[in-house]
Design a protein around this motif. Structure first.
Motif, PDB file in Angstrom:
ATOM      1  N   HIS A 142      29.357  19.766  42.543  1.00  0.00           N
ATOM      2  CA  HIS A 142      30.455  19.527  41.612  1.00  0.00           C
ATOM      3  C   HIS A 142      31.770  19.586  42.381  1.00  0.00           C
ATOM      4  O   HIS A 142      31.777  19.634  43.612  1.00  0.00           O
ATOM      5  N   ASN A 143      32.899  19.589  41.635  1.00  0.00           N
ATOM      6  CA  ASN A 143      34.214  19.579  42.276  1.00  0.00           C
ATOM      7  C   ASN A 143      35.068  20.727  41.756  1.00  0.00           C
ATOM      8  O   ASN A 143      36.210  20.538  41.362  1.00  0.00           O
ATOM      9  N   TRP A 144      34.488  21.933  41.738  1.00  0.00           N
ATOM     10  CA  TRP A 144      35.252  23.082  41.277  1.00  0.00           C
ATOM     11  C   TRP A 144      36.361  23.441  42.260  1.00  0.00           C
ATOM     12  O   TRP A 144      36.201  23.324  43.473  1.00  0.00           O
ATOM     13  N   PHE A 145      37.464  23.896  41.688  1.00  0.00           N
ATOM     14  CA  PHE A 145      38.677  24.250  42.434  1.00  0.00           C
ATOM     15  C   PHE A 145      39.152  23.071  43.275  1.00  0.00           C
ATOM     16  O   PHE A 145      39.890  23.237  44.232  1.00  0.00           O
ATOM     17  N   PHE A 146      38.677  21.891  42.919  1.00  0.00           N
ATOM     18  CA  PHE A 146      39.079  20.638  43.571  1.00  0.00           C
ATOM     19  C   PHE A 146      38.914  20.720  45.094  1.00  0.00           C
ATOM     20  O   PHE A 146      39.806  20.330  45.854  1.00  0.00           O
ATOM     21  N   LEU A 147      37.757  21.215  45.508  1.00  0.00           N
ATOM     22  CA  LEU A 147      37.472  21.341  46.936  1.00  0.00           C
ATOM     23  C   LEU A 147      36.716  20.144  47.493  1.00  0.00           C
ATOM     24  O   LEU A 147      36.547  20.028  48.706  1.00  0.00           O
ATOM     25  N   GLU A 148      36.266  19.248  46.601  1.00  0.00           N
ATOM     26  CA  GLU A 148      35.545  18.053  47.040  1.00  0.00           C
ATOM     27  C   GLU A 148      36.413  16.799  46.936  1.00  0.00           C
ATOM     28  O   GLU A 148      36.216  15.833  47.655  1.00  0.00           O
ATOM     29  N   GLU A 149      37.352  16.818  46.008  1.00  0.00           N
ATOM     30  CA  GLU A 149      38.282  15.701  45.816  1.00  0.00           C
ATOM     31  C   GLU A 149      39.582  16.261  45.267  1.00  0.00           C
ATOM     32  O   GLU A 149      39.590  17.340  44.670  1.00  0.00           O
ATOM     33  N   HIS A 159      36.227  27.142  38.578  1.00  0.00           N
ATOM     34  CA  HIS A 159      37.633  26.761  38.685  1.00  0.00           C
ATOM     35  C   HIS A 159      38.452  28.041  38.682  1.00  0.00           C
ATOM     36  O   HIS A 159      37.991  29.094  38.221  1.00  0.00           O
ATOM     37  N   ILE A 160      39.696  27.974  39.111  1.00  0.00           N
ATOM     38  CA  ILE A 160      40.491  29.195  39.194  1.00  0.00           C
ATOM     39  C   ILE A 160      40.727  29.820  37.826  1.00  0.00           C
ATOM     40  O   ILE A 160      40.622  31.033  37.656  1.00  0.00           O
ATOM     41  N   CYS A 161      40.997  29.013  36.800  1.00  0.00           N
ATOM     42  CA  CYS A 161      41.268  29.568  35.469  1.00  0.00           C
ATOM     43  C   CYS A 161      40.012  30.157  34.838  1.00  0.00           C
ATOM     44  O   CYS A 161      40.052  31.242  34.253  1.00  0.00           O
TER      45      CYS A 161
END
Length: 256
Positions: free
Chosen positions: A196-203, A90-92
């Motif tokens: 997974h859905n890191w950085f919200f790239l999948e959802e 994730h970005i943080c």
């Protein structure tokens, strides 16, 4: 001993049912503590020499890294196993090692401006809408660690600018763009390898289900998300230059 640790790191100790939800009393108290701490730290540090200011920033960087790394040792008692969201995609969370590099490496100053800017804006965005802070009580470990981590990240980024260690220049905003593209590609690699859905790239980030419903194609998130973050960087530079112009005008009027 194991049962004791499960109790210590439980989400609820008193069964109050109080949670941190956006702009609830608990959320506002956390915001007041974080922003109040930044104001106090700035007022104390602004009168000190640069060496002491740098020591304070190093302390914050240490606190950020220790908070992040030590958290993995208690995932079993908090989440029942590894929490994939806490991995540095994730970005943080990706900014945590970058803060360490920017703060401690001899040539880390090259990264310091974009990391400080994005650290400020990414953590601020999370603190304004802490959607993944968990459903435990505000004083449980998960809530404390999550808010502490983002609060320290915000403090490090903002104090770098307020103390003049980092002096943002619009000509260098491209560095934020390069950083965001790098984080996007890094997060996508993690998503592909570990599903997974890191950085919200999948959802989408709000879990509305825009990709699942077919409202937007998944690939578009690799464009939308970094652009949205870059717009936050633009807002940061806009505020910085606006405040600086205001103080310059005020100083000029006093001189006149």
């Amino acid at each position: 001993m194991r049962e004791l640790f499960y109790k210590l790191f439980a989400g609820s100790h008193f069964g109050t049912g109080i949670q941190i939800t956006p702009f609830s009393v608990a959320h506002i108290v956390y915001l007041l503590l974080i922003f109040g701490g930044i104001v106090v730290a700035y007022r104390v540090l602004r009168g000190m020499d640069s060496a002491r200011q740098e020591k304070a920033l190093r302390f914050l960087a240490y606190a950020l890294v220790i908070s992040y790394l030590s958290d993995f040792f208690v995932h079993e008692f908090v989440y029942g196993g590894l929490n994939m969201d806490k991995l540095p995609f994730h970005i943080c969370t990706a900014l945590c090692p970058l803060v360490a590099i920017a703060q401690f490496r001899h040539n880390g100053h090259k990264l310091r401006e974009p990391v400080a800017v994005m650290g400020t804006m990414a953590s601020l965005a999370y603190l304004m809408l802490p959607i993944s802070v968990g459903d435990g009580e505000p004083w449980c470990y998960q809530a404390l660690q999550t808010m502490f981590f983002h609060g320290v990240l915000l403090s490090w980024g903002l104090l770098n600018v307020l103390l003049g260690v980092v002096q943002p220049r619009f000509q260098k905003i491209w560095k934020c763009g390069v950083l965001l593209v790098s984080i996007t590609l890094w997060a996508k690699l993690g998503n592909v390898l570990m599903e997974h859905n890191w950085f919200f790239l999948e959802e989408d980030a709000f879990y509305i289900g825009l990709v699942e419903m077919g409202a937007i194609p998944r690939w578009s998130l690799m464009i939308i998300n970094p652009i949205a973050c870059f717009l936050m960087a633009l807002a940061f530079y806009g505020v910085y230059y606006g405040v600086r112009a205001m103080y310059t005008a005020k100083a000029t009027s006093k001189t006149a």
